[in-house]
Design a protein around this motif. Structure first.
Motif, short mmCIF file in Angstrom:
data_model
loop_
_atom_site.label_atom_id
_atom_site.label_comp_id
_atom_site.label_asym_id
_atom_site.label_seq_id
_atom_site.Cartn_x
_atom_site.Cartn_y
_atom_site.Cartn_z
N PRO A 22 0.83 -1.21 0.00
CA PRO A 22 0.00 0.00 0.00
C PRO A 22 0.87 1.26 0.00
N GLY A 23 0.33 2.32 -0.54
CA GLY A 23 1.05 3.59 -0.55
C GLY A 23 2.07 3.66 -1.68
N LYS A 24 2.82 4.75 -1.67
CA LYS A 24 3.82 4.98 -2.70
C LYS A 24 5.19 4.62 -2.17
N GLN A 25 5.94 3.85 -2.95
CA GLN A 25 7.31 3.53 -2.61
C GLN A 25 8.21 4.55 -3.31
N HIS A 26 9.25 4.97 -2.64
CA HIS A 26 10.07 6.06 -3.15
C HIS A 26 11.43 5.63 -3.67
N GLN A 27 11.76 4.36 -3.61
CA GLN A 27 13.06 3.93 -4.10
C GLN A 27 13.05 3.91 -5.63
N PRO A 28 14.22 4.13 -6.24
CA PRO A 28 14.29 4.10 -7.71
C PRO A 28 14.09 2.68 -8.24
N ILE A 29 13.82 2.60 -9.54
CA ILE A 29 13.50 1.32 -10.16
C ILE A 29 14.68 0.35 -10.10
N TRP A 30 15.91 0.84 -10.18
CA TRP A 30 17.06 -0.06 -10.12
C TRP A 30 17.16 -0.70 -8.73
N LEU A 31 16.80 0.04 -7.69
CA LEU A 31 16.82 -0.52 -6.35
C LEU A 31 15.67 -1.49 -6.15
N GLY A 69 8.82 -13.05 -0.50
CA GLY A 69 10.14 -12.52 -0.15
C GLY A 69 10.37 -11.15 -0.76
N ALA A 70 9.96 -10.97 -2.00
CA ALA A 70 10.11 -9.67 -2.66
C ALA A 70 9.27 -8.60 -1.98
N VAL A 71 8.05 -8.95 -1.58
CA VAL A 71 7.19 -7.98 -0.89
C VAL A 71 7.84 -7.56 0.42
N VAL A 72 8.36 -8.51 1.18
CA VAL A 72 9.00 -8.19 2.45
C VAL A 72 10.23 -7.31 2.23
N ILE A 73 11.08 -7.69 1.31
CA ILE A 73 12.32 -6.94 1.11
C ILE A 73 12.07 -5.58 0.48
N VAL A 74 11.12 -5.47 -0.45
CA VAL A 74 10.80 -4.17 -1.03
C VAL A 74 10.21 -3.25 0.05
N GLY A 75 9.34 -3.80 0.90
CA GLY A 75 8.76 -2.99 1.97
C GLY A 75 9.80 -2.52 2.97
N LEU A 76 10.66 -3.42 3.43
CA LEU A 76 11.71 -3.04 4.37
C LEU A 76 12.75 -2.14 3.70
N GLY A 77 13.07 -2.44 2.46
CA GLY A 77 14.04 -1.62 1.73
C GLY A 77 13.55 -0.20 1.53
N ASP A 78 12.26 -0.02 1.32
CA ASP A 78 11.70 1.32 1.16
C ASP A 78 11.82 2.11 2.47
N ILE A 79 11.58 1.44 3.58
CA ILE A 79 11.72 2.09 4.88
C ILE A 79 13.16 2.54 5.10
N VAL A 80 14.11 1.64 4.82
CA VAL A 80 15.53 1.97 5.01
C VAL A 80 15.95 3.06 4.03
N TYR A 81 15.51 2.97 2.79
CA TYR A 81 15.87 3.98 1.79
C TYR A 81 15.35 5.36 2.21
N ASN A 82 14.12 5.42 2.66
CA ASN A 82 13.56 6.70 3.09
C ASN A 82 14.28 7.24 4.32
N ALA A 83 14.65 6.37 5.24
CA ALA A 83 15.38 6.81 6.43
C ALA A 83 16.75 7.37 6.05
N LEU A 84 17.45 6.68 5.16
CA LEU A 84 18.77 7.16 4.74
C LEU A 84 18.67 8.44 3.91
N ARG A 85 17.70 8.48 3.05
CA ARG A 85 17.51 9.67 2.22
C ARG A 85 17.06 10.85 3.07
N GLY A 86 16.23 10.60 4.05
CA GLY A 86 15.78 11.67 4.93
C GLY A 86 16.90 12.21 5.78
N ASN A 87 17.78 11.34 6.27
CA ASN A 87 18.92 11.79 7.07
C ASN A 87 19.88 12.62 6.23
N ARG A 88 20.07 12.23 4.98
CA ARG A 88 20.97 12.97 4.10
C ARG A 88 20.42 14.38 3.83
#
Length: 92
Positions: A22-31, A69-88
């Motif tokens: 659900p919602g919008k994922q913000h990671q790029p397509i390569w990620l 597995g892809a749903v879990v990793i894409v969901g967790l990866g989006d959280i981590v990506y947003n946290a890292l991008r937000g900190n930057r």
């Protein structure tokens, strides 16, 4: 050829996982593709662990585990990506 298939399957699984979440994922397509590949590897590992990795015909359970597995990793990866991008952004 196996690397090409891994990229294609990872791309497709990543896109399907993004559509399921659900919602919008913000990671790029390569990620998303990398997360899809990792999800496929995770799904294959779980399928091997429970003994359904190689069956007669189409391995539907293995494919569903790869998608999960892809749903879990894409969901967790989006959280981590947003946290890292937000900190930057805060440090600039």
């Amino acid at each position: 050829m196996s690397w090409l298939w891994a990229i294609i399957v990872g791309f497709v699984l990543g896109l399907i996982a993004r559509a399921i979440l659900p919602g919008k994922q913000h990671q790029p397509i390569w990620l998303t593709t990398i997360f899809g590949i990792l999800g496929a590897v995770l799904g294959n590992a779980v399928a091997t662990w429970i003994g359904v990795n190689d069956t007669k015909g189409i391995d539907w359970i293995r494919h569903l585990l790869q998608l999960a597995g892809a749903v879990v990793i894409v969901g967790l990866g989006d959280i981590v990506y947003n946290a890292l991008r937000g900190n930057r952004r805060q440090t600039i």
